[in-house]
Design an enzyme around this catalytic site. Structure first.
Site, mmCIF file in Angstrom:
data_model
loop_
_atom_site.group_PDB
_atom_site.id
_atom_site.type_symbol
_atom_site.label_atom_id
_atom_site.label_comp_id
_atom_site.label_asym_id
_atom_site.label_seq_id
_atom_site.Cartn_x
_atom_site.Cartn_y
_atom_site.Cartn_z
ATOM 1 N N GLU A 104 14.250 -15.246 1.662
ATOM 2 C CA GLU A 104 14.358 -16.662 2.072
ATOM 3 C C GLU A 104 13.236 -17.439 1.401
ATOM 4 O O GLU A 104 12.298 -16.824 0.872
ATOM 5 C CB GLU A 104 14.207 -16.759 3.594
ATOM 6 C CG GLU A 104 12.818 -16.346 4.080
ATOM 7 C CD GLU A 104 12.818 -15.627 5.416
ATOM 8 O OE1 GLU A 104 13.836 -15.648 6.095
ATOM 9 O OE2 GLU A 104 11.787 -15.006 5.729
ATOM 10 N N ASN A 150 13.255 -13.762 -3.330
ATOM 11 C CA ASN A 150 12.861 -13.493 -1.959
ATOM 12 C C ASN A 150 14.057 -13.653 -1.028
ATOM 13 O O ASN A 150 15.012 -14.367 -1.353
ATOM 14 C CB ASN A 150 11.730 -14.457 -1.533
ATOM 15 C CG ASN A 150 10.870 -13.889 -0.435
ATOM 16 O OD1 ASN A 150 10.313 -12.789 -0.563
ATOM 17 N ND2 ASN A 150 10.770 -14.625 0.680
ATOM 18 N N ALA A 191 16.332 -8.080 -2.131
ATOM 19 C CA ALA A 191 15.732 -7.625 -3.402
ATOM 20 C C ALA A 191 16.626 -6.617 -4.123
ATOM 21 O O ALA A 191 16.703 -6.629 -5.359
ATOM 22 C CB ALA A 191 14.364 -7.006 -3.127
ATOM 23 N N CYS A 195 -19.401 14.153 -0.566
ATOM 24 C CA CYS A 195 -20.822 14.142 -0.153
ATOM 25 C C CYS A 195 -21.059 14.992 1.094
ATOM 26 O O CYS A 195 -22.204 15.201 1.511
ATOM 27 C CB CYS A 195 -21.293 12.710 0.088
ATOM 28 S SG CYS A 195 -20.613 11.928 1.574
ATOM 29 N N HIS A 202 -4.202 -4.443 -2.808
ATOM 30 C CA HIS A 202 -4.622 -4.237 -1.421
ATOM 31 C C HIS A 202 -4.851 -2.768 -1.100
ATOM 32 O O HIS A 202 -4.935 -2.401 0.075
ATOM 33 C CB HIS A 202 -3.582 -4.829 -0.463
ATOM 34 C CG HIS A 202 -3.540 -6.322 -0.516
ATOM 35 N ND1 HIS A 202 -2.483 -7.040 -0.003
ATOM 36 C CD2 HIS A 202 -4.384 -7.239 -1.047
ATOM 37 C CE1 HIS A 202 -2.718 -8.336 -0.187
ATOM 38 N NE2 HIS A 202 -3.853 -8.488 -0.840
ATOM 39 N N ILE A 223 0.841 -1.214 0.000
ATOM 40 C CA ILE A 223 0.000 0.000 0.000
ATOM 41 C C ILE A 223 0.872 1.259 0.000
ATOM 42 O O ILE A 223 0.351 2.369 0.057
ATOM 43 C CB ILE A 223 -0.975 -0.012 1.198
ATOM 44 C CG1 ILE A 223 -0.253 -0.060 2.548
ATOM 45 C CG2 ILE A 223 -1.961 -1.180 1.072
ATOM 46 C CD1 ILE A 223 -1.197 0.047 3.764
ATOM 47 N N ASP A 224 2.195 1.077 -0.096
ATOM 48 C CA ASP A 224 3.071 2.251 -0.205
ATOM 49 C C ASP A 224 3.115 2.717 -1.662
ATOM 50 O O ASP A 224 2.619 2.038 -2.556
ATOM 51 C CB ASP A 224 4.476 1.914 0.331
ATOM 52 C CG ASP A 224 5.222 0.859 -0.494
ATOM 53 O OD1 ASP A 224 5.618 -0.187 0.065
ATOM 54 O OD2 ASP A 224 5.414 1.082 -1.715
ATOM 55 N N CYS A 277 -20.406 7.507 0.313
ATOM 56 C CA CYS A 277 -20.661 7.730 -1.128
ATOM 57 C C CYS A 277 -19.674 6.981 -2.019
ATOM 58 O O CYS A 277 -19.827 6.985 -3.245
ATOM 59 C CB CYS A 277 -20.624 9.231 -1.446
ATOM 60 S SG CYS A 277 -18.973 9.961 -1.356
HETATM 61 N N1 APR Z 1 14.491 -8.615 0.026
HETATM 62 C C1 APR Z 1 13.681 -9.606 -0.431
HETATM 63 N N2 APR Z 1 12.728 -10.203 0.320
HETATM 64 C C2 APR Z 1 12.594 -9.769 1.589
HETATM 65 C C3 APR Z 1 13.398 -8.747 2.135
HETATM 66 C C4 APR Z 1 14.378 -8.169 1.295
HETATM 67 N N3 APR Z 1 15.186 -7.202 1.747
HETATM 68 N N4 APR Z 1 13.028 -8.559 3.443
HETATM 69 C C5 APR Z 1 12.020 -9.425 3.683
HETATM 70 N N5 APR Z 1 11.768 -10.158 2.582
HETATM 71 C C6 APR Z 1 10.764 -11.215 2.411
HETATM 72 C C7 APR Z 1 10.532 -12.061 3.634
HETATM 73 O O1 APR Z 1 11.400 -13.181 3.630
HETATM 74 C C8 APR Z 1 9.070 -12.478 3.472
HETATM 75 O O2 APR Z 1 8.977 -13.718 2.784
HETATM 76 O O3 APR Z 1 9.544 -10.571 2.145
HETATM 77 C C9 APR Z 1 8.459 -11.380 2.605
HETATM 78 C C10 APR Z 1 7.481 -10.486 3.345
HETATM 79 O O4 APR Z 1 6.414 -11.296 3.760
HETATM 80 P P1 APR Z 1 5.203 -10.630 4.551
HETATM 81 O O5 APR Z 1 5.734 -9.838 5.667
HETATM 82 O O6 APR Z 1 4.214 -11.723 4.826
HETATM 83 O O7 APR Z 1 4.581 -9.575 3.519
HETATM 84 P P2 APR Z 1 3.640 -9.879 2.289
HETATM 85 O O8 APR Z 1 3.943 -11.222 1.693
HETATM 86 O O9 APR Z 1 3.707 -8.723 1.383
HETATM 87 O O10 APR Z 1 2.186 -9.934 2.979
HETATM 88 C C11 APR Z 1 1.072 -10.100 2.126
HETATM 89 O O11 APR Z 1 -0.424 -9.798 4.011
HETATM 90 O O12 APR Z 1 -0.935 -8.715 5.944
HETATM 91 C C12 APR Z 1 -1.213 -8.791 4.612
HETATM 92 O O13 APR Z 1 -2.072 -7.032 3.339
HETATM 93 C C13 APR Z 1 -0.904 -7.489 3.918
HETATM 94 O O14 APR Z 1 -0.141 -7.165 1.656
HETATM 95 C C14 APR Z 1 0.120 -7.867 2.864
HETATM 96 C C15 APR Z 1 -0.104 -9.353 2.710
#
Ligand code: APR
Length: 244
Positions: free
Chosen positions: A214, A212, A230, A149, A119, A103-104, A130
């Site tokens: 991990e 990712n 990332a 509104c 999201h 949402i950023d 409205c």
């Molecule tokens: N580079 C790459 N991946 C990263 C980094 C990084 N620097 N830091 C964290 N991560 C990975 C983590 O390993 C994790 O798997 O990003 C992922 C973030 O997971 P979440 O915190 O669960 O976030 P997200 O998957 O976006 O959540 C999905 O859940 O709560 C709701 O609406 C909210 O949009 C969100 C949705």
């Protein structure tokens, strides 16, 4: 880049990219489920459900007001991963759809022109009376009037809560069926429907890759996965794609 070594991709192929909180982590924004993440500090039932908003709207407004002020802090800037995706949009000759769970506004500030915020967006508000969506860069409260509104008490963050239908699903589903590459970046694969996108893309014949920090909960559903930050992985992956 091992994720592309054995794959026949053409520069005019279709790509769908899904991002999650992990792509913004190196910009200084918290993730949700990593150690010390947002959901370890506050109960999502209280601040990210319609029931929570009905129970205590002031608590929900405080939660999103804090996050909005944090996002608008000048120290929070897009990172190299956001910039790489914007460069891919400019350089890729095929169809490219960027879908974000975030949402950023860091994708937009990095130069991506039309990310689909499934999201919602922290910097927008919606009137429950409205339905008008408006920009929102200040604190919201139950006392705010809707500028459209004129009614009071109906303003909420334009953010999709648990149990609500994400935005743009028709468009996303159509793109997933048709894409040649599905790339998931910085998401835990915990929340549906986004966590199911990889299976939909594979069913349509796409090559699927996870980038990712991990292995995510859905890593076994991908054809390939590369793990690391990332800001290192995404620029390198984009360079491979633009070199095709
Ligand atoms: N580079 C790459 N991946 C990263 C980094 C990084 N620097 N830091 C964290 N991560 C990975 C983590 O390993 C994790 O798997 O990003 C992922 C973030 O997971 P979440 O915190 O669960 O976030 P997200 O998957 O976006 O959540 C999905 O859940 O709560 C709701 O609406 C909210 O949009 C969100 C949705």
């Amino acid at each position: 880049m091992p994720a592309l070594d054995s794959v026949r991709l053409n520069p005019t192929d279709s790509i769908v990219i899904l991002t999650g909180a992990g792509i913004s982590q190196e910009s200084g924004l918290d993730t949700f489920r990593c150690a010390g993440g947002i959901w370890s500090k506050v109960d999502l039932e209280d601040v990210a459900t319609p029931q929570g908003f009905a129970r205590d709207p002031d608590l929900v407004h405080r939660f999103y007001n804090d996050r909005r002020r944090g996002l608008l802090d000048p120290a929070i800037q897009p990172n190299a991963a956001h910039a790489a995706l914007a460069a891919l949009e400019r350089g890729w000759r095929g169809n490219l759809l960027l879908v974000t769970q975030n949402i950023d506004d860091l994708h937009e500030r990095a130069g991506s022109t039309a990310p689909l915020h499934m999201h919602g967006e922290l910097l927008k508000a919606v009137c429950l009376r409205c339905g008008t969506v408006s920009d929102c860069r200040d604190d919201l409260s139950v006392h705010d009037l809707c500028l459209s509104c004129g009614r009071k008490g109906g303003m909420r963050p334009d953010v999709v809560w648990f149990g609500e239908m994400p935005h743009h699903m028709d468009r996303i589903q159509a793109a997933l069926e048709d894409c040649d590459l599905f790339l998931s970046i910085g998401t835990s694969g915990h929340v549906y429907p986004a966590a199911g996108f990889v299976a939909e893309a594979r069913a349509g014949g796409a090559h699927t890759v996870e980038l990712n920090l991990e292995p995510s909960e859905g890593v076994s559903r991908f054809d390939a996965a590369i793990h690391g930050p990332a800001t290192a992985l995404v620029p390198a992956f984009v360079a491979e794609l633009l070199a095709l």
